[in-house]
Design an enzyme around this catalytic site. Structure first.
Site, PDB file in Angstrom:
ATOM      1  CB  THR A  41      -0.939   0.008   1.220  1.00  0.00           C
ATOM      2  OG1 THR A  41      -0.174  -0.275   2.399  1.00  0.00           O
ATOM      3  CG2 THR A  41      -2.008  -1.068   1.082  1.00  0.00           C
ATOM      4  CG  HIS A  46       4.682   0.796   8.350  1.00  0.00           C
ATOM      5  ND1 HIS A  46       4.285  -0.087   9.325  1.00  0.00           N
ATOM      6  CD2 HIS A  46       3.652   0.855   7.459  1.00  0.00           C
ATOM      7  CE1 HIS A  46       3.068  -0.540   9.065  1.00  0.00           C
ATOM      8  NE2 HIS A  46       2.663   0.003   7.928  1.00  0.00           N
ATOM      9  CG  HIS A  49       5.130  -3.749   6.844  1.00  0.00           C
ATOM     10  ND1 HIS A  49       5.047  -2.449   6.394  1.00  0.00           N
ATOM     11  CD2 HIS A  49       3.968  -4.341   6.483  1.00  0.00           C
ATOM     12  CE1 HIS A  49       3.897  -2.260   5.783  1.00  0.00           C
ATOM     13  NE2 HIS A  49       3.226  -3.393   5.820  1.00  0.00           N
ATOM     14  CE  LYS A  83      -5.747   0.642   7.507  1.00  0.00           C
ATOM     15  NZ  LYS A  83      -4.893   1.739   7.941  1.00  0.00           N
ATOM     16  NE  ARG A  87      -6.307  -1.754   4.115  1.00  0.00           N
ATOM     17  CZ  ARG A  87      -5.166  -1.686   4.798  1.00  0.00           C
ATOM     18  NH1 ARG A  87      -4.195  -0.904   4.381  1.00  0.00           N
ATOM     19  NH2 ARG A  87      -5.002  -2.389   5.883  1.00  0.00           N
ATOM     20  CD  GLN A 172      -4.794 -12.808   4.531  1.00  0.00           C
ATOM     21  OE1 GLN A 172      -5.092 -11.631   4.368  1.00  0.00           O
ATOM     22  NE2 GLN A 172      -4.291 -13.261   5.656  1.00  0.00           N
ATOM     23  CG  ASP A 193      -3.538  -6.686  12.089  1.00  0.00           C
ATOM     24  OD1 ASP A 193      -2.739  -7.645  11.926  1.00  0.00           O
ATOM     25  OD2 ASP A 193      -3.347  -5.566  11.573  1.00  0.00           O
ATOM     26  CE  LYS A 228      -1.952  -1.658  14.766  1.00  0.00           C
ATOM     27  NZ  LYS A 228      -2.288  -1.718  13.338  1.00  0.00           N
ATOM     28  CE  LYS A 231       0.166   5.198  12.999  1.00  0.00           C
ATOM     29  NZ  LYS A 231      -0.040   5.359  11.553  1.00  0.00           N
ATOM     30  CB  THR A 232       7.175  10.043  14.066  1.00  0.00           C
ATOM     31  OG1 THR A 232       6.898  10.288  12.679  1.00  0.00           O
ATOM     32  CG2 THR A 232       7.898   8.709  14.209  1.00  0.00           C
TER      33      THR A 232
END
Length: 406
Positions: A41, A46, A49, A83, A87, A172, A193, A228, A231-232
């Site tokens: 995506t 990140h 992953h 989500k 998306r 999947q 998840d 989670k 995150k910045t």
């Protein structure tokens, strides 16, 4: 020899699994082929992953064969898991670009030489499927009643779930079946998840092929408050150095909460558990030594030892006894830029992600120029702000950048 199952359990990876006794026995007595899926995506992986890559790496080090599945086909649909909204739809060109970029990143963590690991793209079989044949072969094994109880769908039913996304679980599950047929893949690993989707694949193989198939999820990388990590202020913590610099990456881990040190050392480094226990037991100011080890080891894994050393030296120059500022992240401007406001320059050089974020920082006294708080939105940069051609910007408590005037 210790089974990889025990290693994964000790380091805190295993969250849920099917057929526990069978999995333990297979990992002890066989060299299995397993897979983890990554939907392209974005054109970089990140930190979310990264834990999956570590999961995969531990398995490979124990002699098991990983399949890294890039979801070039499933990305055309979009995974509804976690989500609240649908998306963004990606074009084929976007997906192809992202797949190419992700492949290069994966090779840094997984050994693909001599068939030790396999890299595949599910676009190879999904994009040419005959829909009616797919429904007859795969759809017949899925109960809609059961699917609607899955966590990934339940939270979307109130806001609306498109039929497009409803197909994701089938696709999947079919991926697992295809990998089982092509490569003898018997296990899917992934984030917790993905549990509902993974169960679908296990069930499909066991129904259609009458063969063993397993699923095992790893815990998501969350902090002590259950949120989670990764995150910045600029968004996600990316593995691509163009998106998140090695210095910013290092500083993120250097500044984690004390309570999160043990979990991070266990999950995203290869530091032996005996040393993990020793480091995470440090108290008070001494816990900073553990954070330095964490930051260095994670940065080394993602960006290499040379970049990790540079990031460490830059941090020590700013916060410790060192005085070599050469490795502090630097942007270059010209004298023509001095006509602009400091805020504009910071946004243009991507030190700050947006003007809104910059205004908020200034209003909350979170921005400093050469250790002096910036209080005016209209503040400009002047030549006298530069000492030896350098001005130092501090954003928040510990994020520094140099601005070099040429």
């Amino acid at each position: 020899m210790t089974s990889v199952y025990n290693t994964l359990l000790e380091r805190g990876y295993i969250k849920q699994l099917t057929h526990e006794t069978e999995i333990k026995e297979a990992l002890e007595k066989e060299k299995i082929t397993f897979y983890i899926g990554f939907d392209p995506t974005a054109d970089s992986l990140h930190v979310g992953h990264f834990i999956a890559l570590m999961f995969m790496s531990h398995m490979q080090k124990a002699g098991h064969r990983p399949i890294a599945l890039i979801g070039g086909g499933t990305a055309m649909i979009g995974d509804p898991s976690g989500k609240t909204d649908m998306r963004k739809m990606l074009t084929k060109e976007d997906i192809e670009h992202n797949v190419s970029s992700i492949k290069k990143q994966m090779a840094k963590f997984i050994d693909f030489s001599e068939d030790k690991a396999i890299l595949v793209n599910n676009a190879d079989w999904l994009l040419n499927l005959n829909y009616v044949e797919f429904l007859r072969e795969v759809g017949v094994h899925f109960s809609v009643n059961r699917m609607l109880t899955a966590e990934c769908f339940k939270q979307r039913l109130e806001k609306g779930l498109s039929f497009l996304e409803f197909n994701y679980m089938l696709m999947q599950g079919y991926d697992f079946l295809e990998l089982n047929r092509r490569y003898g893949c018997i296990a899917q690993l992934g984030g917790d998840d993905q549990w509902s989707n993974m169960l679908a694949g296990v069930d499909l193989i066991r129904r259609k092929e009458q063969k063993p198939a397993y699923a095992m999820t790893c815990t998501l990388l969350t902090n002590s408050e259950g949120k989670k990590m990764g995150k910045t202020e600029k968004g996600a913590l990316w593995l691509d150095p163009e998106r998140t610099t090695p210095y910013e990456f290092y500083q993120y881990w250097r500044n984690v909460n004390d309570a999160d040190v043990e979990k991070c050392l266990s999950l995203i480094t290869f530091v032996p558990m005996e040393e993990v226990k020793r480091l995470s037991a440090l108290e008070g100011a001494e816990i900073n030594e553990a954070k330095k080890v964490l930051a260095f080891e994670v940065t080394k894994l993602v960006h290499g030892e040379a970049e990790a050393l540079r990031a460490k030296e830059a941090a020590e120059a700013l916060f410790g006894a060192g005085n070599d500022m050469s490795n502090v992240p630097t942007v270059v401007i010209t004298k023509e830029d001095l006509n602009k406001t400091l805020l504009d320059i910071l946004v243009e050089t991507k030190i700050i992600p947006s003007k809104g974020e910059g205004k908020r920082l200034i209003q909350q006294n979170g921005l400093a120029l050469n250790d002096v708080k910036v209080t005016e939105l209209s503040r400009s940069l002047k030549e006298e702000d530069f000492k030896d051609g350098i001005a130092l910007i501090k954003r928040g408590k510990k994020s520094y950048h140099k601005i070099e005037l040429q």
